[in-house]
Write an enzyme that holds these catalytic residues in place. Sequence first.
Site, PDB file in Angstrom:
ATOM      1  N   LEU A  81      28.781  63.560  32.322  1.00  5.80           N
ATOM      2  CA  LEU A  81      29.330  62.840  33.604  1.00  5.80           C
ATOM      3  C   LEU A  81      28.806  61.367  33.663  1.00  5.80           C
ATOM      4  O   LEU A  81      29.089  60.509  34.471  1.00  5.80           O
ATOM      5  CB  LEU A  81      28.921  63.584  34.875  1.00  5.80           C
ATOM      6  CG  LEU A  81      29.731  64.762  35.273  1.00  5.80           C
ATOM      7  CD1 LEU A  81      28.450  65.923  34.959  1.00  5.80           C
ATOM      8  CD2 LEU A  81      30.216  65.044  36.569  1.00  5.80           C
ATOM      9  N   THR A 100      28.046  51.753  28.130  1.00  6.36           N
ATOM     10  CA  THR A 100      27.560  53.116  28.789  1.00  6.36           C
ATOM     11  C   THR A 100      28.740  53.916  28.543  1.00  6.36           C
ATOM     12  O   THR A 100      28.846  55.121  28.102  1.00  6.36           O
ATOM     13  CB  THR A 100      27.142  52.998  30.112  1.00  6.36           C
ATOM     14  OG1 THR A 100      26.097  52.303  30.472  1.00  6.36           O
ATOM     15  CG2 THR A 100      27.046  54.292  30.707  1.00  6.36           C
ATOM     16  N   THR A 145      38.408  60.104  35.295  1.00 10.28           N
ATOM     17  CA  THR A 145      38.979  59.889  36.288  1.00 10.28           C
ATOM     18  C   THR A 145      40.499  59.421  36.363  1.00 10.28           C
ATOM     19  O   THR A 145      41.171  59.247  35.225  1.00 10.28           O
ATOM     20  CB  THR A 145      38.568  58.309  36.927  1.00 10.28           C
ATOM     21  OG1 THR A 145      39.007  57.823  38.047  1.00 10.28           O
ATOM     22  CG2 THR A 145      38.488  57.406  35.626  1.00 10.28           C
ATOM     23  N   ASP A 146      41.162  59.596  37.704  1.00 17.29           N
ATOM     24  CA  ASP A 146      42.619  59.254  37.679  1.00 17.29           C
ATOM     25  C   ASP A 146      42.816  57.800  37.464  1.00 17.29           C
ATOM     26  O   ASP A 146      44.084  57.709  37.263  1.00 17.29           O
ATOM     27  CB  ASP A 146      43.211  60.087  39.095  1.00 17.29           C
ATOM     28  CG  ASP A 146      42.445  59.321  40.226  1.00 17.29           C
ATOM     29  OD1 ASP A 146      41.750  58.509  40.504  1.00 17.29           O
ATOM     30  OD2 ASP A 146      42.995  59.548  41.199  1.00 17.29           O
ATOM     31  N   GLU A 147      41.785  57.056  37.531  1.00 18.14           N
ATOM     32  CA  GLU A 147      42.038  55.630  37.603  1.00 18.14           C
ATOM     33  C   GLU A 147      42.644  55.171  36.145  1.00 18.14           C
ATOM     34  O   GLU A 147      43.254  54.189  36.087  1.00 18.14           O
ATOM     35  CB  GLU A 147      41.040  54.668  38.051  1.00 18.14           C
ATOM     36  CG  GLU A 147      40.324  55.270  39.287  1.00 18.14           C
ATOM     37  CD  GLU A 147      39.371  54.260  39.979  1.00 18.14           C
ATOM     38  OE1 GLU A 147      39.246  53.056  39.504  1.00 18.14           O
ATOM     39  OE2 GLU A 147      38.473  54.918  40.834  1.00 18.14           O
ATOM     40  N   TYR A 171      36.540  49.064  34.793  1.00 20.72           N
ATOM     41  CA  TYR A 171      35.956  50.444  34.718  1.00 20.72           C
ATOM     42  C   TYR A 171      37.007  51.441  34.152  1.00 20.72           C
ATOM     43  O   TYR A 171      36.624  52.216  33.211  1.00 20.72           O
ATOM     44  CB  TYR A 171      35.691  50.624  36.378  1.00 20.72           C
ATOM     45  CG  TYR A 171      35.650  52.236  36.425  1.00 20.72           C
ATOM     46  CD1 TYR A 171      34.517  53.071  35.890  1.00 20.72           C
ATOM     47  CD2 TYR A 171      36.558  53.086  37.437  1.00 20.72           C
ATOM     48  CE1 TYR A 171      34.418  54.347  36.081  1.00 20.72           C
ATOM     49  CE2 TYR A 171      36.479  54.323  37.563  1.00 20.72           C
ATOM     50  CZ  TYR A 171      35.404  54.952  36.971  1.00 20.72           C
ATOM     51  OH  TYR A 171      35.185  56.416  37.370  1.00 20.72           O
ATOM     52  N   ASN A 200      39.434  60.157  43.853  1.00 21.65           N
ATOM     53  CA  ASN A 200      38.206  60.006  44.395  1.00 21.65           C
ATOM     54  C   ASN A 200      37.405  61.159  45.181  1.00 21.65           C
ATOM     55  O   ASN A 200      37.993  61.892  46.080  1.00 21.65           O
ATOM     56  CB  ASN A 200      38.662  59.070  45.644  1.00 21.65           C
ATOM     57  CG  ASN A 200      39.063  57.564  45.220  1.00 21.65           C
ATOM     58  OD1 ASN A 200      39.926  57.542  44.380  1.00 21.65           O
ATOM     59  ND2 ASN A 200      38.277  56.534  45.574  1.00 21.65           N
TER      60      ASN A 200
HETATM   61  P1  NAD Z   1      27.342  58.096  39.646  1.00 17.82           P
HETATM   62  O1  NAD Z   1      27.397  56.426  39.571  1.00 17.82           O
HETATM   63  O2  NAD Z   1      26.906  58.292  41.251  1.00 17.82           O
HETATM   64  O3  NAD Z   1      26.244  58.749  38.748  1.00 17.82           O
HETATM   65  C1  NAD Z   1      26.407  58.049  37.440  1.00 17.82           C
HETATM   66  C2  NAD Z   1      24.776  58.876  36.996  1.00 17.82           C
HETATM   67  O4  NAD Z   1      25.006  58.576  35.383  1.00 17.82           O
HETATM   68  C3  NAD Z   1      23.770  58.205  37.360  1.00 17.82           C
HETATM   69  O5  NAD Z   1      22.713  59.497  37.609  1.00 17.82           O
HETATM   70  C4  NAD Z   1      23.058  57.351  36.470  1.00 17.82           C
HETATM   71  O6  NAD Z   1      21.706  57.219  36.309  1.00 17.82           O
HETATM   72  C5  NAD Z   1      23.593  57.851  35.022  1.00 17.82           C
HETATM   73  N1  NAD Z   1      23.860  56.958  33.992  1.00 17.82           N
HETATM   74  C6  NAD Z   1      24.416  55.874  34.112  1.00 17.82           C
HETATM   75  N2  NAD Z   1      24.484  55.113  32.798  1.00 17.82           N
HETATM   76  C7  NAD Z   1      23.655  55.969  31.967  1.00 17.82           C
HETATM   77  C8  NAD Z   1      23.139  56.113  30.749  1.00 17.82           C
HETATM   78  N3  NAD Z   1      23.488  54.881  29.883  1.00 17.82           N
HETATM   79  N4  NAD Z   1      22.492  57.119  30.326  1.00 17.82           N
HETATM   80  C9  NAD Z   1      22.314  58.244  31.138  1.00 17.82           C
HETATM   81  N5  NAD Z   1      22.544  58.084  32.102  1.00 17.82           N
HETATM   82  C10 NAD Z   1      23.327  57.226  32.852  1.00 17.82           C
HETATM   83  O7  NAD Z   1      28.813  58.433  39.379  1.00 17.82           O
HETATM   84  P2  NAD Z   1      29.568  59.561  39.977  1.00 17.82           P
HETATM   85  O8  NAD Z   1      30.289  59.071  41.132  1.00 17.82           O
HETATM   86  O9  NAD Z   1      28.649  60.952  40.122  1.00 17.82           O
HETATM   87  O10 NAD Z   1      30.522  59.924  38.664  1.00 17.82           O
HETATM   88  C11 NAD Z   1      29.998  60.790  37.768  1.00 17.82           C
HETATM   89  C12 NAD Z   1      31.297  60.946  36.697  1.00 17.82           C
HETATM   90  O11 NAD Z   1      32.571  61.264  37.094  1.00 17.82           O
HETATM   91  C13 NAD Z   1      31.817  59.589  35.961  1.00 17.82           C
HETATM   92  O12 NAD Z   1      32.006  59.870  34.548  1.00 17.82           O
HETATM   93  C14 NAD Z   1      32.878  59.003  36.949  1.00 17.82           C
HETATM   94  O13 NAD Z   1      33.518  58.255  35.811  1.00 17.82           O
HETATM   95  C15 NAD Z   1      33.593  60.409  37.126  1.00 17.82           C
HETATM   96  N6  NAD Z   1      34.510  60.336  38.307  1.00 17.82           N
HETATM   97  C16 NAD Z   1      34.034  59.803  39.629  1.00 17.82           C
HETATM   98  C17 NAD Z   1      34.912  60.012  40.659  1.00 17.82           C
HETATM   99  C18 NAD Z   1      34.248  59.467  42.026  1.00 17.82           C
HETATM  100  O14 NAD Z   1      34.985  59.422  42.943  1.00 17.82           O
HETATM  101  N7  NAD Z   1      32.869  59.341  42.140  1.00 17.82           N
HETATM  102  C19 NAD Z   1      35.949  60.304  40.456  1.00 17.82           C
HETATM  103  C20 NAD Z   1      36.422  60.965  39.184  1.00 17.82           C
HETATM  104  C21 NAD Z   1      35.639  60.901  38.321  1.00 17.82           C
HETATM  105  P1  TYD Z   2      35.785  52.908  46.211  1.00 15.94           P
HETATM  106  O1  TYD Z   2      34.897  53.916  47.111  1.00 15.94           O
HETATM  107  O2  TYD Z   2      34.800  51.773  45.602  1.00 15.94           O
HETATM  108  O3  TYD Z   2      36.362  53.729  44.987  1.00 15.94           O
HETATM  109  P2  TYD Z   2      37.800  53.348  44.017  1.00 15.94           P
HETATM  110  O4  TYD Z   2      37.661  52.076  44.007  1.00 15.94           O
HETATM  111  O5  TYD Z   2      37.070  53.872  42.812  1.00 15.94           O
HETATM  112  O6  TYD Z   2      38.896  54.021  44.727  1.00 15.94           O
HETATM  113  O7  TYD Z   2      36.946  52.118  47.202  1.00 15.94           O
HETATM  114  C1  TYD Z   2      37.816  53.053  47.837  1.00 15.94           C
HETATM  115  C2  TYD Z   2      38.820  52.070  48.335  1.00 15.94           C
HETATM  116  O8  TYD Z   2      38.320  51.611  49.405  1.00 15.94           O
HETATM  117  C3  TYD Z   2      39.392  51.243  47.376  1.00 15.94           C
HETATM  118  O9  TYD Z   2      40.736  50.988  47.670  1.00 15.94           O
HETATM  119  C4  TYD Z   2      38.619  49.866  47.774  1.00 15.94           C
HETATM  120  C5  TYD Z   2      38.454  49.995  49.073  1.00 15.94           C
HETATM  121  N1  TYD Z   2      36.910  49.494  49.835  1.00 15.94           N
HETATM  122  C6  TYD Z   2      36.879  48.574  50.918  1.00 15.94           C
HETATM  123  O10 TYD Z   2      38.181  48.222  51.172  1.00 15.94           O
HETATM  124  N2  TYD Z   2      35.844  47.839  50.898  1.00 15.94           N
HETATM  125  C7  TYD Z   2      34.905  48.086  50.410  1.00 15.94           C
HETATM  126  O11 TYD Z   2      33.589  47.684  50.924  1.00 15.94           O
HETATM  127  C8  TYD Z   2      34.881  49.309  49.321  1.00 15.94           C
HETATM  128  C9  TYD Z   2      33.469  49.519  48.610  1.00 15.94           C
HETATM  129  C10 TYD Z   2      35.873  49.840  49.049  1.00 15.94           C
END
Ligand code: NAD
Ligand code: TYD
Length: 365
Positions: A81, A100, A145-147, A171, A200
């Site tokens: 992750l 990364t 991610t779905d992105e 990203y 998300n």
């Molecule tokens: P986050 O940013 O909250 O956490 C990322 C973690 O990775 C942190 O603990 C950070 O310290 C660690 N990290 C970053 N760079 C590193 C490195 N070089 N070496 C070791 N550790 C490192 O992220 P998240 O939101 O928990 O997302 C986790 C995963 O899920 C990611 O791969 C993201 O692409 C994927 N994802 C996230 C979402 C979402 O909505 N947040 C949705 C779909 C997929």
């Molecule tokens: P975000 O939580 O950054 O997730 P992602 O870009 O990966 O979908 O943003 C969710 C949605 O909210 C996205 O359409 C961007 C919007 N957004 C704002 O309108 N204002 C903000 O300050 C942030 C952080 C996001």
Amino acid sequence: MNILITGGAGFIGSHVVRLFVNKYPEYQIVNLDVLTYAGNLENLRDIENKPNYHFERVDITDYDGVLGVMRKYDIDGVIHLAAESHVDRSIKDPMAFARTNVMGTLTMLNAAKTYWDSKLESNKAQAIGLGTEKYPGKRFYHISTDEVYGALEMGGGFFTEQTKYQPHSPYSASKASSDHFVRAFHDTYELPTIVTNCSNNYGPYQFPEKLIPLFINNIRHGKPLPVYGKGENVRDWLYVEDHARAIDLIFHKGKIADTYNIGGFNEWRNIDLIKVIIKTVDKLLGNPEGHSEHLITYVTDRAGHDLRYAIDSTKLKNELGWEPSLQFEEGIEKTVRWYLDNQEWMDRITSGEYEKYYESMYANR
Ligand code: NAD
Ligand code: TYD
């Protein structure tokens, strides 16, 4: 099994670590995380003293470091992750995302392959039947991610596992690249890989740069809520513990070399979601309805802002029986309550001290 979870100190990773540590006392769970600004060991306070939990501060781009951890714990499964995860940061600093997400994932794949190659003789099929013929009992599970699929039009269907990759942000481009490397390692070396693409996530322990925790915190402090563009972009929201449950299921039962989409069929226009957040925070703080609506502030749109994401997770439901467990209204109330009840967690992150800490981390890279 001995399982390496990368990024376990982050938002989703901490929920996955907690689930595995509590549910599988017979497994050893190793959390490998370098602790960037987004990594916070406080997210794991409740399980950090369990005998089957281990933490290693290692960068995923450090091949020797990763290989050393794989050897030390005789790792059978990787759940990957760790990533740079915020679109706005990727617009400001795309190189960090290539480093990364692309090089880090490639390093993880290389280290897993090298370690499991060194054990080819002793690799034995495990009772739970993971792996390929070449690597019995092993598994490399990459969380994406779905992105990577790009953007949908309003009313323009859903992302399925067959949708072509068309990433727009640095990203999503870096995540798409990492997904391709993972699949290449299966096709080229028979590494037992799986990829999932999720929508998300929201819930406790999310870093307050993302929409939902940022807005909850700003409402609490009476600060403006910066809505990008007209607030008409659509996102598909899933409660983070439902994602963690899906990861558990797919890690154990998913088909090698396959891809699964994970999502809750839960689409919201940003502005409608923001109004639900405002209403919920005001209700829980005892404010009159509508009290914080004046904080909504329309600001310049994000560059290349994807219009709509929407995941079709029918395959996961039909093949493995996964479904989200929470209705959105329930999930959002639980989430708002958690952030209001854990203000110290939030305050430590948003304080100047924390910023200084993460700036120094970046300066060292
Ligand atoms: P986050 O940013 O909250 O956490 C990322 C973690 O990775 C942190 O603990 C950070 O310290 C660690 N990290 C970053 N760079 C590193 C490195 N070089 N070496 C070791 N550790 C490192 O992220 P998240 O939101 O928990 O997302 C986790 C995963 O899920 C990611 O791969 C993201 O692409 C994927 N994802 C996230 C979402 C979402 O909505 N947040 C949705 C779909 C997929
Ligand atoms: P975000 O939580 O950054 O997730 P992602 O870009 O990966 O979908 O943003 C969710 C949605 O909210 C996205 O359409 C961007 C919007 N957004 C704002 O309108 N204002 C903000 O300050 C942030 C952080 C996001």
